[in-house]
Motif scaffolding. Structure first.
Motif, PDB file in Angstrom:
ATOM      1  N   LYS A  39     117.137 129.591  50.819  1.00 32.47           N
ATOM      2  CA  LYS A  39     115.989 129.148  50.046  1.00 32.47           C
ATOM      3  C   LYS A  39     116.311 127.876  49.262  1.00 32.47           C
ATOM      4  CE  LYS A  39     112.603 132.012  50.828  1.00 32.47           C
ATOM      5  NZ  LYS A  39     111.301 131.553  51.355  1.00 32.47           N
TER       6      LYS A  39
ATOM      7  N   LEU B 249     114.517 132.493  43.603  1.00 32.71           N
ATOM      8  CA  LEU B 249     113.677 133.679  43.435  1.00 32.71           C
ATOM      9  C   LEU B 249     112.225 133.285  43.163  1.00 32.71           C
ATOM     10  CD1 LEU B 249     113.463 136.733  43.286  1.00 32.71           C
ATOM     11  CD2 LEU B 249     114.071 136.604  40.848  1.00 32.71           C
TER      12      LEU B 249
ATOM     13  N   LYS C   9     110.798 130.594  44.252  1.00 34.12           N
ATOM     14  CA  LYS C   9     110.284 130.127  45.548  1.00 34.12           C
ATOM     15  C   LYS C   9     109.849 131.311  46.409  1.00 34.12           C
ATOM     16  CE  LYS C   9     109.746 127.129  49.039  1.00 34.12           C
ATOM     17  NZ  LYS C   9     109.349 127.993  50.144  1.00 34.12           N
ATOM     18  N   MET C  10     110.624 132.397  46.397  1.00 34.50           N
ATOM     19  CA  MET C  10     110.272 133.576  47.174  1.00 34.50           C
ATOM     20  C   MET C  10     108.952 134.172  46.702  1.00 34.50           C
ATOM     21  SD  MET C  10     114.039 135.384  47.461  1.00 34.50           S
ATOM     22  CE  MET C  10     113.351 136.842  48.255  1.00 34.50           C
ATOM     23  N   VAL C  11     108.753 134.208  45.373  1.00 31.03           N
ATOM     24  CA  VAL C  11     107.515 134.752  44.824  1.00 31.03           C
ATOM     25  C   VAL C  11     106.334 133.850  45.206  1.00 31.03           C
ATOM     26  CG1 VAL C  11     106.256 135.286  42.698  1.00 31.03           C
ATOM     27  CG2 VAL C  11     108.678 135.904  42.915  1.00 31.03           C
TER      28      VAL C  11
END
Length: 259
Positions: free
Chosen positions: A2, A58, A60-62
């Motif tokens: 990521k 994290l 970016k994942m959300v």
């Protein structure tokens, strides 16, 4: 993985320019030197939080779960880059005049570029910064004060600009047709307008179906058929475009509720 993707997005956003990097340098400088608590909260700490979140995997994942694909870079739009860079420059020159002026010259030399060298930038034709042909066409077909909004079919190269100039002209398809990354069902009128040879009879038929009062055709486009026999009356030529009035579809008055 990521983090690498985030850095790629940042580099793509930066392009060949140095301003995002200059912003990071200015932000670090101001965080180390600025004493005014109000400026720190409003300008610096908020920018720091946004910057940290952008580079945080994290987060970016959300965002991947809730945002449209390919729009993560828009978080960078929240950063007041120009203000931070300008404030840091003024502060540096005020404290260290010679060093500040020398740094400013270096920044201008390294970051400057002749704007009109780009194929995507041309001198403004008017105060709207839009193609003059679009303004002239919109002014020509715009409804009168007592008329409802009209519908018009534009070639793909113009549809970006129409909505920027007028909300009185509606289109059966819009920007969604020309953004390749957006998932969409191709509108039949768009497919016909973008075909190698535009069938005038089919275009007029679809214009009737979608209640379009106007059709704008690029004069360079190959066409087949006679507009007049299909109910399309040519009313003007503007900047390389033919403007047709579809006489089969009336322009409604605002008091007319029959539509």
């Amino acid at each position: 993985m990521k983090l690498k993707e985030i850095f790629t997005i940042f580099m793509d956003y930066s392009g060949k320019g140095i301003y995002p990097f200059l912003f990071l340098v200015a932000l670090i400088y101001l965080l180390a030197t600025e004493k005014d608590s109000k400026i720190r909260r409003v300008l610096l700490e908020s920018s720091l939080v946004i910057t940290v979140l952008f580079f945080f995997p994290l987060f970016k994942m959300v965002m991947d779960k809730v945002e449209e694909a390919g729009t993560y870079y828009r978080i960078l739009w929240l950063l007041p880059m120009t203000v931070v860079i300008a404030y840091a420059g003024v502060k540096l020159i005020g404290r260290h005049t010679r060093i500040g002026l020398a740094a400013m010259v270096i920044v201008l030399v390294l970051g400057g570029e002749y704007l009109y060298k780009s194929q995507y930038v041309t001198p403004a034709e008017n105060r709207y910064h839009l193609p003059q042909a679009v303004i002239a066409i919109c002014d020509l077909i715009a409804p009168q004060e007592d008329e409802e909004r009209v519908w018009a079919v534009f070639p793909s190269e113009l549809i970006h600009f129409v909505r920027q100039y007028s909300s009185e002209i509606q289109m059966p398809y819009g920007r969604d047709m020309v953004v390749a990354s957006w998932e969409h069902v191709e509108h039949p009128m768009y497919a016909l307008m973008e075909s190698d040879i535009v069938r005038i009879d089919l275009l007029a038929e679809l214009a009737d179906d979608y209640q379009c009062q106007y059709i704008i055709l690029n004069k360079a486009k190959n066409t087949e058929g006679d507009p007049e026999s299909s109910g399309l009356k040519k009313i003007a030529e503007v900047g390389g475009y033919d403007i047709f009035r579809n006489v089969d579809v009336p322009i409604l008055k605002k008091t007319d509720t029959s539509h």
